[in-house]
Write a protein that holds these residues in place. Sequence first.
Motif, PDB file in Angstrom:
ATOM      1  N   LEU A   1     -12.187  19.932 -45.055  1.00  0.00           N
ATOM      2  CA  LEU A   1     -11.819  19.312 -44.014  1.00  0.00           C
ATOM      3  C   LEU A   1     -12.616  17.841 -43.328  1.00  0.00           C
ATOM      4  O   LEU A   1     -13.828  18.266 -43.116  1.00  0.00           O
ATOM      5  CB  LEU A   1     -11.018  19.690 -42.916  1.00  0.00           C
ATOM      6  CG  LEU A   1     -10.273  20.991 -43.072  1.00  0.00           C
ATOM      7  CD1 LEU A   1      -9.859  21.528 -42.016  1.00  0.00           C
ATOM      8  CD2 LEU A   1      -8.900  20.122 -44.056  1.00  0.00           C
ATOM      9  N   ASP A   2     -12.128  16.808 -43.222  1.00  0.00           N
ATOM     10  CA  ASP A   2     -13.011  15.647 -43.101  1.00  0.00           C
ATOM     11  C   ASP A   2     -13.530  15.682 -41.325  1.00  0.00           C
ATOM     12  O   ASP A   2     -12.593  15.973 -40.559  1.00  0.00           O
ATOM     13  CB  ASP A   2     -12.310  14.169 -43.186  1.00  0.00           C
ATOM     14  CG  ASP A   2     -13.445  13.200 -43.025  1.00  0.00           C
ATOM     15  OD1 ASP A   2     -14.541  13.314 -43.479  1.00  0.00           O
ATOM     16  OD2 ASP A   2     -12.824  12.039 -42.844  1.00  0.00           O
ATOM     17  N   VAL A   3     -14.497  15.397 -41.150  1.00  0.00           N
ATOM     18  CA  VAL A   3     -14.884  14.874 -39.725  1.00  0.00           C
ATOM     19  C   VAL A   3     -15.395  13.557 -39.625  1.00  0.00           C
ATOM     20  O   VAL A   3     -15.801  12.864 -40.755  1.00  0.00           O
ATOM     21  CB  VAL A   3     -16.182  15.897 -39.332  1.00  0.00           C
ATOM     22  CG1 VAL A   3     -15.575  17.346 -39.001  1.00  0.00           C
ATOM     23  CG2 VAL A   3     -17.522  15.884 -39.842  1.00  0.00           C
ATOM     24  N   ASN A   4     -15.559  13.023 -38.638  1.00  0.00           N
ATOM     25  CA  ASN A   4     -15.959  11.317 -38.725  1.00  0.00           C
ATOM     26  C   ASN A   4     -17.483  11.382 -38.454  1.00  0.00           C
ATOM     27  O   ASN A   4     -18.324  11.200 -37.524  1.00  0.00           O
ATOM     28  CB  ASN A   4     -15.451  10.654 -37.338  1.00  0.00           C
ATOM     29  CG  ASN A   4     -15.590   9.285 -37.407  1.00  0.00           C
ATOM     30  OD1 ASN A   4     -15.759   8.758 -38.533  1.00  0.00           O
ATOM     31  ND2 ASN A   4     -15.678   8.698 -36.328  1.00  0.00           N
ATOM     32  N   ASP A   5     -18.127  11.511 -39.609  1.00  0.00           N
ATOM     33  CA  ASP A   5     -19.705  11.585 -39.900  1.00  0.00           C
ATOM     34  C   ASP A   5     -20.378  10.367 -40.529  1.00  0.00           C
ATOM     35  O   ASP A   5     -21.574  10.461 -40.869  1.00  0.00           O
ATOM     36  CB  ASP A   5     -19.996  12.782 -40.612  1.00  0.00           C
ATOM     37  CG  ASP A   5     -19.650  13.053 -41.913  1.00  0.00           C
ATOM     38  OD1 ASP A   5     -18.504  12.501 -42.376  1.00  0.00           O
ATOM     39  OD2 ASP A   5     -19.962  14.136 -42.733  1.00  0.00           O
ATOM     40  N   ASN A   6     -19.459   9.239 -40.958  1.00  0.00           N
ATOM     41  CA  ASN A   6     -19.872   8.280 -41.658  1.00  0.00           C
ATOM     42  C   ASN A   6     -19.618   6.990 -40.934  1.00  0.00           C
ATOM     43  O   ASN A   6     -18.190   6.736 -40.452  1.00  0.00           O
ATOM     44  CB  ASN A   6     -19.238   8.087 -43.274  1.00  0.00           C
ATOM     45  CG  ASN A   6     -19.843   9.043 -44.033  1.00  0.00           C
ATOM     46  OD1 ASN A   6     -21.098   9.114 -44.256  1.00  0.00           O
ATOM     47  ND2 ASN A   6     -19.130  10.185 -44.225  1.00  0.00           N
ATOM     48  N   ALA A   7     -20.522   6.271 -40.621  1.00  0.00           N
ATOM     49  CA  ALA A   7     -20.374   4.803 -39.820  1.00  0.00           C
ATOM     50  C   ALA A   7     -19.576   4.043 -40.971  1.00  0.00           C
ATOM     51  O   ALA A   7     -19.769   3.674 -42.222  1.00  0.00           O
ATOM     52  CB  ALA A   7     -21.628   4.270 -39.447  1.00  0.00           C
ATOM     53  N   PRO A   8     -18.725   3.043 -40.484  1.00  0.00           N
ATOM     54  CA  PRO A   8     -18.132   1.968 -41.106  1.00  0.00           C
ATOM     55  C   PRO A   8     -19.393   0.846 -41.951  1.00  0.00           C
ATOM     56  O   PRO A   8     -20.365   0.816 -41.071  1.00  0.00           O
ATOM     57  CB  PRO A   8     -16.935   1.260 -40.514  1.00  0.00           C
ATOM     58  CG  PRO A   8     -17.601   1.619 -39.068  1.00  0.00           C
ATOM     59  CD  PRO A   8     -18.231   3.084 -38.963  1.00  0.00           C
ATOM     60  N   VAL A   9     -19.016   0.696 -43.033  1.00  0.00           N
ATOM     61  CA  VAL A   9     -19.864  -0.456 -43.420  1.00  0.00           C
ATOM     62  C   VAL A   9     -19.488  -1.779 -43.881  1.00  0.00           C
ATOM     63  O   VAL A   9     -18.095  -1.733 -44.495  1.00  0.00           O
ATOM     64  CB  VAL A   9     -20.445   0.231 -44.809  1.00  0.00           C
ATOM     65  CG1 VAL A   9     -21.441  -0.866 -45.518  1.00  0.00           C
ATOM     66  CG2 VAL A   9     -21.246   1.334 -44.443  1.00  0.00           C
ATOM     67  N   PHE A  10     -19.917  -2.994 -43.445  1.00  0.00           N
ATOM     68  CA  PHE A  10     -19.360  -4.249 -43.558  1.00  0.00           C
ATOM     69  C   PHE A  10     -19.515  -4.314 -45.226  1.00  0.00           C
ATOM     70  O   PHE A  10     -20.500  -4.093 -45.974  1.00  0.00           O
ATOM     71  CB  PHE A  10     -20.122  -5.274 -42.975  1.00  0.00           C
ATOM     72  CG  PHE A  10     -19.739  -5.397 -41.624  1.00  0.00           C
ATOM     73  CD1 PHE A  10     -18.312  -5.929 -41.109  1.00  0.00           C
ATOM     74  CD2 PHE A  10     -20.475  -4.901 -40.389  1.00  0.00           C
ATOM     75  CE1 PHE A  10     -18.232  -5.925 -39.944  1.00  0.00           C
ATOM     76  CE2 PHE A  10     -20.071  -4.822 -39.166  1.00  0.00           C
ATOM     77  CZ  PHE A  10     -18.719  -5.695 -38.839  1.00  0.00           C
ATOM     78  N   ASP A  11     -18.274  -5.073 -45.868  1.00  0.00           N
ATOM     79  CA  ASP A  11     -18.278  -5.472 -47.155  1.00  0.00           C
ATOM     80  C   ASP A  11     -19.559  -6.460 -47.516  1.00  0.00           C
ATOM     81  O   ASP A  11     -19.712  -6.451 -48.762  1.00  0.00           O
ATOM     82  CB  ASP A  11     -17.108  -5.897 -47.762  1.00  0.00           C
ATOM     83  CG  ASP A  11     -16.112  -4.742 -47.768  1.00  0.00           C
ATOM     84  OD1 ASP A  11     -16.399  -3.490 -47.317  1.00  0.00           O
ATOM     85  OD2 ASP A  11     -14.990  -5.080 -47.546  1.00  0.00           O
ATOM     86  N   GLU A  12     -19.751  -7.118 -46.455  1.00  0.00           N
ATOM     87  CA  GLU A  12     -21.051  -8.112 -46.984  1.00  0.00           C
ATOM     88  C   GLU A  12     -22.159  -7.666 -46.042  1.00  0.00           C
ATOM     89  O   GLU A  12     -21.992  -7.214 -44.908  1.00  0.00           O
ATOM     90  CB  GLU A  12     -20.822  -9.674 -46.509  1.00  0.00           C
ATOM     91  CG  GLU A  12     -19.366 -10.012 -47.514  1.00  0.00           C
ATOM     92  CD  GLU A  12     -19.726 -10.147 -48.874  1.00  0.00           C
ATOM     93  OE1 GLU A  12     -21.011 -10.572 -49.217  1.00  0.00           O
ATOM     94  OE2 GLU A  12     -18.788 -10.053 -49.500  1.00  0.00           O
ATOM     95  N   ALA A  13     -23.428  -7.935 -46.395  1.00  0.00           N
ATOM     96  CA  ALA A  13     -24.635  -7.653 -45.694  1.00  0.00           C
ATOM     97  C   ALA A  13     -24.731  -8.611 -44.381  1.00  0.00           C
ATOM     98  O   ALA A  13     -25.262  -8.326 -43.520  1.00  0.00           O
ATOM     99  CB  ALA A  13     -25.825  -8.038 -46.418  1.00  0.00           C
ATOM    100  N   SER A  14     -24.346  -9.781 -44.576  1.00  0.00           N
ATOM    101  CA  SER A  14     -24.071 -10.996 -43.476  1.00  0.00           C
ATOM    102  C   SER A  14     -23.172 -11.776 -43.821  1.00  0.00           C
ATOM    103  O   SER A  14     -22.786 -12.152 -45.097  1.00  0.00           O
ATOM    104  CB  SER A  14     -25.714 -11.647 -43.438  1.00  0.00           C
ATOM    105  OG  SER A  14     -25.787 -12.520 -44.309  1.00  0.00           O
ATOM    106  N   TYR A  15     -22.777 -12.482 -42.622  1.00  0.00           N
ATOM    107  CA  TYR A  15     -21.510 -13.256 -42.557  1.00  0.00           C
ATOM    108  C   TYR A  15     -22.172 -14.790 -42.322  1.00  0.00           C
ATOM    109  O   TYR A  15     -22.666 -14.786 -41.166  1.00  0.00           O
ATOM    110  CB  TYR A  15     -20.270 -13.179 -41.995  1.00  0.00           C
ATOM    111  CG  TYR A  15     -19.651 -11.749 -42.729  1.00  0.00           C
ATOM    112  CD1 TYR A  15     -18.533 -11.825 -43.525  1.00  0.00           C
ATOM    113  CD2 TYR A  15     -20.209 -10.391 -42.319  1.00  0.00           C
ATOM    114  CE1 TYR A  15     -17.820 -10.933 -44.140  1.00  0.00           C
ATOM    115  CE2 TYR A  15     -19.514  -9.569 -42.915  1.00  0.00           C
ATOM    116  CZ  TYR A  15     -18.313  -9.590 -43.671  1.00  0.00           C
ATOM    117  OH  TYR A  15     -17.789  -8.445 -44.127  1.00  0.00           O
TER     118      TYR A  15
END
Length: 188
Positions: free
Chosen positions: A126-140
Amino acid sequence: ASDAGSPALSTSVNVNITIGDLNDNVPAFTDAGYAMSILENATTSTVVDSVEATDGDLTSPNKGVRFSIVGGNSADKFAVSSLTGAIWVKGALDRESVGLYSRAVEVQDQGTPALSSTVVVNVTILDVNDNAPVFDEASYSTSVYESDPVGTLLLTFTSTDADIVGSVPSYSIVSGAAGAFVVDLSTG
């Protein structure tokens, strides 16, 4: 016993017959299969659940049973107590890498010759929230003219999150906007 004389004389004796228990019953699991689940952040030695089995033989050692994992444990993530059938975490789990483990567990009696049966045990991670979201681009980067009207769409951010739990992103400006820009909380 009696004799042929006249008068016939007889005597009797008690005879005790012990019927030995032959190891003729195969141990059987109480369920045809097992489905278990555990959180991915469970620590080593955490008990997931147990398997149970019985043996129809009446005496020891024929009725005694022992459990073991006999298949599907190449990642060595789980172990089973040979005496109780308790299945416990042996190695670190990560739902994002493997969400389901399928193991073959054997029960074997202690008779001679030993008899055994096998059951499939599925453990869902079962999943726990252990990963931060990651932007699809390194910078905008974008440009805006001072004559552009308020509300002009300048940029859309996108991100991904490997978790199932908490994987819907929300967006906000954390610095540098000085109230001049806004970001849509749900669409980026």
